[in-house]
Write an enzyme that holds these catalytic residues in place. Structure first.
Site, PDB file in Angstrom:
ATOM      1  N   SER A 195       0.843  -1.195   0.000  1.00 44.04           N
ATOM      2  CA  SER A 195       0.000   0.000   0.000  1.00 44.04           C
ATOM      3  C   SER A 195       0.879   1.246   0.000  1.00 44.04           C
ATOM      4  CB  SER A 195      -0.916  -0.002   1.231  1.00 44.04           C
ATOM      5  OG  SER A 195      -1.754   1.144   1.239  1.00 44.04           O
ATOM      6  N   ASP A 196       0.369   2.287  -0.627  1.00 43.01           N
ATOM      7  CA  ASP A 196       1.060   3.570  -0.597  1.00 43.01           C
ATOM      8  C   ASP A 196       0.029   4.680  -0.471  1.00 43.01           C
ATOM      9  OD1 ASP A 196       3.674   5.131  -1.031  1.00 43.01           O
ATOM     10  OD2 ASP A 196       2.280   6.070  -2.432  1.00 43.01           O
ATOM     11  N   THR A 197       0.317   5.651   0.376  1.00 40.80           N
ATOM     12  CA  THR A 197      -0.575   6.787   0.583  1.00 40.80           C
ATOM     13  C   THR A 197       0.192   8.080   0.323  1.00 40.80           C
ATOM     14  OG1 THR A 197      -1.841   5.577   2.256  1.00 40.80           O
ATOM     15  CG2 THR A 197      -2.070   7.980   2.238  1.00 40.80           C
TER      16      THR A 197
END
Length: 198
Positions: free
Chosen positions: A71-73
């Site tokens: 995941s990347d935010t």
């Protein structure tokens, strides 16, 4: 039994994933998180989530019987990706950009196994109040912004600046729970104590 690995050491992502009631382990997948020249924010976030998951799969040594979640935010305003502040001056620049405006938080998720890839990208709009110099300085000296994308934590003290959230709150924290549960369901994980299927 199929194993789930979270390719992140983020305490926030671990806590969010744990709420889904699925067993998992974690590992750190170190990748280059630089934005490529001309790369759009959505493409950047999607690429990093996939790269983290693929790197985790390569490191796991269990490619035949596991899924890896990456995941990347990223915080985005005026088509600019705001990373973690490199200094107080960098942080102040970020806060001036966000002050009194609405920005986007993009969170990409990728669930990969050998030969399979499931992914999604979630956009949440976050509006900040107008910030004074004193508020910006005080927040920096709280130490909270130092390792946060966009320079703030919505699950922490940074929430006092937020006047409106449109979309997924959990995505802003680091992992969109609805979309993650849906991907895990597609991968045939049993979770959520009877709340499946998604």
């Amino acid at each position: 039994m199929t194993q789930l690995i979270l390719a992140s050491q983020s305490p926030r992502r671990r806590e969010l994933l744990a709420t889904l009631g699925v067993e998992f382990t974690t590992l750190t997948a170190n990748i280059d998180e630089s934005v490529r020249p001309g790369e759009a924010a959505r493409a950047y976030v999607d690429r990093l989530a996939l790269a983290k998951a693929q790197a985790g799969l390569a490191l796991s040594g269990l490619a035949q019987k596991c899924w890896v979640l990456g995941s990347d935010t990223s915080v985005v305003i005026d088509d600019q990706v705001l990373g973690k502040p490199s200094s107080e001056a960098d942080f102040q620049t970020m806060m001036r950009l966000l002050s009194g405006r609405t920005h986007q938080v993009l969170t990409g998720i990728a669930l990969v196994s050998k030969g399979q890839c499931l992914h999604d990208l979630v956009t949440t709009e976050v509006t900040f109040m107008a910030l004074s110099k004193q508020q910006i300085s005080a927040y920096w000296h709280s130490s909270e912004p130092v390792d946060k994308a966009g320079g703030y934590a919505i699950q922490g003290l940074g929430a006092v600046f937020v006047t409106r959230v449109v979309g997924s709150y959990s995505a802003v924290v680091g992992l969109p729970l609805h979309e993650t549960a849906r991907l895990l369901g597609q991968a045939r994980f049993s979770l959520c104590q009877g709340l499946m299927p998604f």
